[in-house]
Design a protein around this motif. Sequence first.
Motif, PDB file in Angstrom:
ATOM      1  N   PRO A 208       0.851  -1.071  -0.024  1.00  0.00           N
ATOM      2  CA  PRO A 208       0.091   0.089  -0.058  1.00  0.00           C
ATOM      3  C   PRO A 208       0.951   1.271  -0.056  1.00  0.00           C
ATOM      4  O   PRO A 208       1.781   1.383   0.857  1.00  0.00           O
ATOM      5  N   VAL A 209       0.378   2.150  -0.916  1.00  0.00           N
ATOM      6  CA  VAL A 209       1.229   3.481  -0.924  1.00  0.00           C
ATOM      7  C   VAL A 209       0.158   4.596  -0.740  1.00  0.00           C
ATOM      8  O   VAL A 209      -0.796   4.672  -1.312  1.00  0.00           O
ATOM      9  N   ILE A 210       0.570   5.653   0.409  1.00  0.00           N
ATOM     10  CA  ILE A 210      -0.060   6.819   0.447  1.00  0.00           C
ATOM     11  C   ILE A 210       0.762   8.029   0.188  1.00  0.00           C
ATOM     12  O   ILE A 210       1.649   8.106   0.736  1.00  0.00           O
ATOM     13  N   ILE A 211      -0.004   8.749  -0.765  1.00  0.00           N
ATOM     14  CA  ILE A 211       1.014   9.706  -1.323  1.00  0.00           C
ATOM     15  C   ILE A 211       0.820  11.034  -0.136  1.00  0.00           C
ATOM     16  O   ILE A 211      -0.298  11.354   0.186  1.00  0.00           O
ATOM     17  N   LEU A 212       2.018  11.635   0.061  1.00  0.00           N
ATOM     18  CA  LEU A 212       1.999  12.852   0.782  1.00  0.00           C
ATOM     19  C   LEU A 212       2.620  14.045  -0.029  1.00  0.00           C
ATOM     20  O   LEU A 212       3.571  13.829  -0.441  1.00  0.00           O
ATOM     21  N   THR A 213       1.728  14.963  -0.213  1.00  0.00           N
ATOM     22  CA  THR A 213       2.391  15.833  -1.288  1.00  0.00           C
ATOM     23  C   THR A 213       1.639  17.455  -0.818  1.00  0.00           C
ATOM     24  O   THR A 213       0.656  17.536  -0.762  1.00  0.00           O
ATOM     25  N   ALA A 214       2.575  18.461  -1.414  1.00  0.00           N
ATOM     26  CA  ALA A 214       1.972  19.680  -1.482  1.00  0.00           C
ATOM     27  C   ALA A 214       0.946  19.885  -2.642  1.00  0.00           C
ATOM     28  O   ALA A 214       0.361  20.976  -2.562  1.00  0.00           O
ATOM     29  N   ARG A 215       1.127  19.016  -3.528  1.00  0.00           N
ATOM     30  CA  ARG A 215       0.286  19.110  -4.986  1.00  0.00           C
ATOM     31  C   ARG A 215      -1.170  18.991  -4.789  1.00  0.00           C
ATOM     32  O   ARG A 215      -1.490  17.619  -4.314  1.00  0.00           O
ATOM     33  N   ASP A 216      -2.024  19.893  -4.536  1.00  0.00           N
ATOM     34  CA  ASP A 216      -3.337  19.573  -4.482  1.00  0.00           C
ATOM     35  C   ASP A 216      -4.586  19.755  -5.369  1.00  0.00           C
ATOM     36  O   ASP A 216      -5.618  19.640  -5.475  1.00  0.00           O
ATOM     37  N   SER A 217      -3.960  19.868  -6.685  1.00  0.00           N
ATOM     38  CA  SER A 217      -4.878  19.804  -8.017  1.00  0.00           C
ATOM     39  C   SER A 217      -5.656  18.473  -8.178  1.00  0.00           C
ATOM     40  O   SER A 217      -4.966  17.353  -7.710  1.00  0.00           O
ATOM     41  N   VAL A 218      -6.782  18.487  -8.813  1.00  0.00           N
ATOM     42  CA  VAL A 218      -7.411  17.358  -9.207  1.00  0.00           C
ATOM     43  C   VAL A 218      -6.475  16.462  -9.982  1.00  0.00           C
ATOM     44  O   VAL A 218      -6.638  15.189  -9.951  1.00  0.00           O
ATOM     45  N   ILE A 219      -5.774  17.076 -10.962  1.00  0.00           N
ATOM     46  CA  ILE A 219      -5.286  16.463 -12.001  1.00  0.00           C
ATOM     47  C   ILE A 219      -4.071  15.536 -11.336  1.00  0.00           C
ATOM     48  O   ILE A 219      -3.767  14.370 -11.548  1.00  0.00           O
ATOM     49  N   ASP A 220      -3.282  16.092 -10.397  1.00  0.00           N
ATOM     50  CA  ASP A 220      -2.362  15.410  -9.748  1.00  0.00           C
ATOM     51  C   ASP A 220      -2.930  14.425  -8.715  1.00  0.00           C
ATOM     52  O   ASP A 220      -2.336  13.114  -8.560  1.00  0.00           O
ATOM     53  N   THR A 221      -3.954  14.777  -8.194  1.00  0.00           N
ATOM     54  CA  THR A 221      -4.725  13.494  -7.198  1.00  0.00           C
ATOM     55  C   THR A 221      -5.184  12.325  -7.999  1.00  0.00           C
ATOM     56  O   THR A 221      -4.767  11.316  -7.651  1.00  0.00           O
ATOM     57  N   VAL A 222      -5.704  12.656  -9.313  1.00  0.00           N
ATOM     58  CA  VAL A 222      -6.083  11.505 -10.292  1.00  0.00           C
ATOM     59  C   VAL A 222      -4.943  10.883 -10.664  1.00  0.00           C
ATOM     60  O   VAL A 222      -5.172   9.424 -10.605  1.00  0.00           O
TER      61      VAL A 222
ATOM     62  N   ASN B 280      -3.004   4.207  -3.067  1.00  0.00           N
ATOM     63  CA  ASN B 280      -4.098   3.763  -2.186  1.00  0.00           C
ATOM     64  C   ASN B 280      -4.750   4.796  -1.627  1.00  0.00           C
ATOM     65  O   ASN B 280      -6.086   4.742  -1.080  1.00  0.00           O
ATOM     66  N   ASP B 281      -4.090   6.094  -1.397  1.00  0.00           N
ATOM     67  CA  ASP B 281      -4.774   7.174  -0.671  1.00  0.00           C
ATOM     68  C   ASP B 281      -3.815   8.390  -1.097  1.00  0.00           C
ATOM     69  O   ASP B 281      -2.783   8.062  -1.476  1.00  0.00           O
ATOM     70  N   TYR B 282      -4.298   9.440  -0.550  1.00  0.00           N
ATOM     71  CA  TYR B 282      -3.511  10.812  -1.149  1.00  0.00           C
ATOM     72  C   TYR B 282      -3.780  11.765  -0.218  1.00  0.00           C
ATOM     73  O   TYR B 282      -4.931  12.095   0.354  1.00  0.00           O
ATOM     74  N   VAL B 283      -2.929  12.474   0.466  1.00  0.00           N
ATOM     75  CA  VAL B 283      -3.022  13.391   1.745  1.00  0.00           C
ATOM     76  C   VAL B 283      -2.176  14.575   1.263  1.00  0.00           C
ATOM     77  O   VAL B 283      -1.012  14.354   1.020  1.00  0.00           O
ATOM     78  N   THR B 284      -2.751  15.746   1.264  1.00  0.00           N
ATOM     79  CA  THR B 284      -1.897  16.964   0.815  1.00  0.00           C
ATOM     80  C   THR B 284      -1.528  17.847   2.138  1.00  0.00           C
ATOM     81  O   THR B 284      -1.949  17.601   3.152  1.00  0.00           O
TER      82      THR B 284
END
Length: 219
Positions: free
Chosen positions: A75-89, A97-101
């Motif tokens: 499982p991979v959870i992304i932690l990033t300052a990028r919060d655009s819909v394009i990056d999330t998708v 598996n998940d995405y946290v800004t």
Amino acid sequence: MRRILIAEDDPHITSFVRRGLRAAGYDTADAADGHTALLMARSGMFDLVLLDIGLGGIDGFDVLARLRGEGVATPVIILTARDSVIDTVRGLEGGANDYVTKPFQFAEVLARVRLRIGDGEGRPSGPMLVHDDVRVDIRARTVTVAGEVRELTSREFSLLEVLLENRGQVLSRDQLIGHVWGMDFDPASNVVDVYVRALRGKIGAERIETVRGAGYRFR
């Protein structure tokens, strides 16, 4: 004990997340660049990867793509300052598996980690925390003491949840700020002391002990 790889190039964030995960019962290791993160994640030694997108060498999207292309299902959870819909998708469709800004509250990261791999000590995580006559319903966000409902604010509830989850363990003010208020909150603030005082007034002063020079713990 569950083991988590923190792939993050900001040492402040790495330290903040490491302290919180270890306090919650997880073992951790760090990777500060994409090549190291890829090598370590391939090893099969980790139950989950917290992956920053802005890594040096190769970025997090590339690390993720290579892992999934090689059949690594960790499982991979992304932690990033990028919060655009394009990056999330892009991250989710790439196999995350998940995405946290950023900035984030550690409590959110911990909840997502537990959702993916469970409790750090191998105990099944559930919606209820119980100690003596204190009952905390995580889903309903309710607290009862000796059968009586106590009205808590959102921050008071989060503070009680963290203290109760780590009962018997001393948590520093910095740790509590990170768990409840988030990594970007001013560590010089006396907000922890103010909220501990308020929480004591609602659940009983004797339940939360002050450890001089160290922090607080739930008895």
